[in-house]
Design a protein around this motif. Structure first.
Motif, short mmCIF file in Angstrom:
data_model
loop_
_atom_site.label_atom_id
_atom_site.label_comp_id
_atom_site.label_asym_id
_atom_site.label_seq_id
_atom_site.Cartn_x
_atom_site.Cartn_y
_atom_site.Cartn_z
N TRP A 6 33.66 4.49 55.52
CA TRP A 6 34.72 4.64 56.55
C TRP A 6 35.08 5.91 56.40
O TRP A 6 35.62 6.73 57.77
CB TRP A 6 35.70 3.52 56.40
N SER A 10 35.05 8.53 59.65
CA SER A 10 36.11 9.28 60.27
C SER A 10 36.05 10.57 60.23
O SER A 10 36.12 11.29 61.44
CB SER A 10 37.28 8.96 59.40
N ARG A 11 35.45 11.10 59.29
CA ARG A 11 35.31 12.81 59.23
C ARG A 11 34.32 13.25 60.45
O ARG A 11 34.61 14.20 60.91
CB ARG A 11 34.71 13.28 57.90
N THR A 70 41.58 12.54 65.04
CA THR A 70 41.08 11.67 66.16
C THR A 70 41.96 11.84 67.31
O THR A 70 41.61 11.87 68.74
CB THR A 70 40.26 10.36 65.81
N SER A 81 41.48 5.49 72.65
CA SER A 81 40.66 5.09 71.27
C SER A 81 39.77 3.84 71.30
O SER A 81 40.45 2.72 72.06
CB SER A 81 41.39 5.09 69.95
N SER A 84 37.55 1.21 66.00
CA SER A 84 36.96 1.36 64.73
C SER A 84 36.01 2.70 65.20
O SER A 84 35.44 2.66 65.97
CB SER A 84 36.32 0.16 64.52
N VAL A 85 35.93 3.25 64.02
CA VAL A 85 35.10 4.65 63.83
C VAL A 85 33.52 3.96 63.80
O VAL A 85 32.82 4.72 64.11
CB VAL A 85 35.39 5.46 62.57
#
Length: 433
Positions: A6, A10-11, A70, A81, A84-85
C-alpha cells in the motif's frame, strides 16, 4: 506485507499526480496560490479566506479536506478521489481527465489550498507549489504519534512560512514566537485577535449571534460582523482579512467578504435539532485544544448542555494526559455521551471532577449514541458532537438528531465512498436503521 505494498502504491500514485500538477501550474503561472496549514483550523481558515478573496478575484478552494500528496492535485484539478490506491482503473481515469484539463487554462486567479502534515517533511513536499502566501494557523498536540513531540509539530507547520514568498502566521499561537524571530522581516506578517499586524478586534460575542468587531488592516480600520460559532473562530476571520489586505483588496471589499463567511460543515456548524434543540456539529475531527474550545462554546449556551464525544486519535504516549484534561472539563455537562472505546477514557476523570453516574452514557457506535440522545431532547437543549474521524464518525450521531433530515447533506463524510467505509467500519456491530 499489505502495508508495504500500500505504501509503494501510494507513493507511485502521489508521484504521478505531482507531475501532472506541476505541469498544470507551469502552464498557468499567473495563478497565485495561498497555502494554509496548521494543527487545527485549516479548512475553516481556507474557506474564510476564499470568501473574502471572492469579492475581487476568481477563486478556487476545494470544500473538503483534500490536503495530502494525492488530495492536493485532485483539489486543484477539481477531481474526486476514486478511492483505494489499488483502484488502477479509477486512477487511470483520473490521469486521463487531468490530461484533458491540461489543454485548457486554469479559470482562476487565486487557489486557496490547505496542506496537511502527519509526519516530518510533509509540508516541504509541497514546495513545488511556490505559494504566494503561506498561512500558518496553529501548532497543537495533534498527530503526536507521527511527529513524536510538539516541537516537531511546530517545526513542520512553520515550514510553510519558510517556503512561501510571503508568510502569514497566527500571532496568538505562542509556540510560534521563537520562530518569528528567525524570519526575514520583509516577508513575515502576523494576524490574530489581540496580537498581530492584522487583527479582528472583538467588541462583542455571543454563541447565538457570533461576533461584532473591528478589522485592523495596518493603518486601516473597518467594522465587521462575523456569524461564526465559537470564540476560536475569530482567528480564521483575522487570517482571511489579512490575506485580502496582502493581495491589495480594499477595506470595504474585505468587510463584504468577512460578512459572507459561513460556518463550515463539521466545524462548529449550528443545525436545527429535534424538539427545538440546537446541534453544534463539530464532528469533523478532534484534538485536545480544539475539544476544550468546543466545550467552552457549549458552556456559553443556555439550557441543558449535552456532549456526544468520540476519541482523539494519534496522541501517542501523551494520550492519557489529554483524556484526563478533557474528561475533567466535562464536569459541567448535563449529559456526557461517549462513542467507541477511546472516548471511555473521558469518563473516570469526569466523575472525579464531579459529574454524576446518572449523567454519563457510553456507546460503541455513533448510531446508538445519536438514537439515545434523540430520545431525550427537549426545547432549549444544546448538543455538541465532536470526535476524531478515523473509525469514529460522530457525524452519524448528528444525523440522528436533525429536525430536518435534508440537513444530512450539510454533514461531513456523506459521499458514497465515505458511506461505504462507515458501513465496513461498523459491519461487526449492530446498527439501527
Amino acid at each position: 506485507m499489505i502495508r508495504v505494498v500500500w505504501g509503494w502504491a501510494s507513493r507511485i500514485v502521489g508521484w504521478i499526480l505531482k507531475v501532472q500538477l506541476t505541469r498544470y501550474l507551469k502552464k498557468n503561472p499567473q495563478v497565485m496560490i495561498v497555502g494554509v496549514t496548521g494543527s487545527v483550523g485549516k479548512t475553516t481558515t481556507k474557506l474564510a479566506i476564499a470568501k473574502v478573496l471572492e469579492q475581487r478575484f476568481k477563486v478556487l478552494a476545494h470544500p473538503g479536506n483534500y490536503n495530502s500528496e494525492t488530495g492536493v492535485p485532485l483539489a486543484i484539478f477539481e477531481l474526486e478521489s476514486p478511492g483505494s490506491v489499488f483502484n488502477v482503473r479509477g486512477w487511470m481515469a483520473v490521469v486521463r481527465e487531468m490530461n484533458r484539463r491540461l489543454k485548457r487554462p486554469l479559470p482562476y486567479e487565486v487557489i486557496v489550498q490547505e496542506l496537511g502534515a502527519g509526519r516530518r517533511g510533509d509540508i516541504r513536499y509541497f514546495s513545488f507549489l511556490k505559494p504566494r502566501i503561506g498561512v500558518v494557523t496553529a501548532a497543537k498536540p495533534a498527530h503526536l504519534k507521527g511527529f513524536g513531540s510538539i516541537e516537531a509539530i511546530v517545526d513542520e507547520k512553520f515550514s510553510l512560512a519558510e517556503i512561501s514568498q510571503l508568510a502569514l502566521v497566527n500571532a496568538e499561537e505562542e509556540r510560534f514566537a521563537p520562530k518569528l524571530a528567525t524570519m526575514e522581516a520583509s516577508k513575515l506578517h502576523t494576524y490574530g485577535t489581540s496580537k498581530g499586524e492584522y487583527r479582528y478586534s472583538i467588541r462583542s460575542y455571543s454563541a447565538a449571534d457570533g461576533f461584532e468587531g473591528t478589522l485592523v488592516l495596518g493603518e486601516e480600520r473597518v467594522d465587521a460582523s462575523a456569524r461564526m460559532v465559537g470564540r476560536h473562530m475569530a482567528e480564521a476571520v483575522a487570517a482571511a482579512a489579512a490575506v485580502g489586505a496582502l493581495l491589495g483588496m480594499t477595506p470595504d471589499e474585505i468587510k463584504a467578504g468577512v460578512e459572507r463567511i459561513q460556518p463550515v460543515a463539521g466545524r462548529m456548524s449550528p443545525l436545527e435539532g429535534l424538539n427545538g434543540s440546537l446541534i453544534l456539529d463539530d464532528s469533523y475531527n478532534a484534538s485536545p485544544e480544539a475539544m476544550m474550545a468546543s466545550l467552552d462554546t457549549l458552556y456559553e449556551r443556555p439550557g441543558r448542555k449535552i456532549a456526544i464525544l468520540g476519541g482523539m486519535n494519534e496522541l501517542g504516549s501523551d494520550g492519557e494526559k489529554y483524556y484526563r484534561q478533557i474528561g475533567g472539563h466535562c464536569a459541567r455537562l448535563d449529559l456526557l455521551v461517549t462513542v467507541a472505546k477511546l472516548a471511555r477514557q473521558y469518563v473516570e476523570p469526569a466523575r472525579a471532577a464531579g459529574l454524576g453516574d446518572d449523567k454519563v452514557r457510553c456507546f460503541d457506535t455513533p448510531y446508538e449514541a445519536g438514537e439515545f440522545v434523540a430520545g431525550l431532547l427537549k426545547h432549549g437543549d444544546t448538543v455538541l458532537v465532536k470526535g476524531s474521524q478515523g473509525g469514529i464518525f460522530c457525524e452519524e450521531a448528528t444525523a440522528k438528531l436533525l429536525a430536518n433530515p435534508a440537513d444530512t447533506a450539510r454533514l461531513v463524510r456523506q459521499s458514497p465512498d465515505w458511506m461505504r467505509q462507515k458501513a465496513h467500519a461498523f459491519s461487526h456491530k449492530r446498527q439501527s436503521t
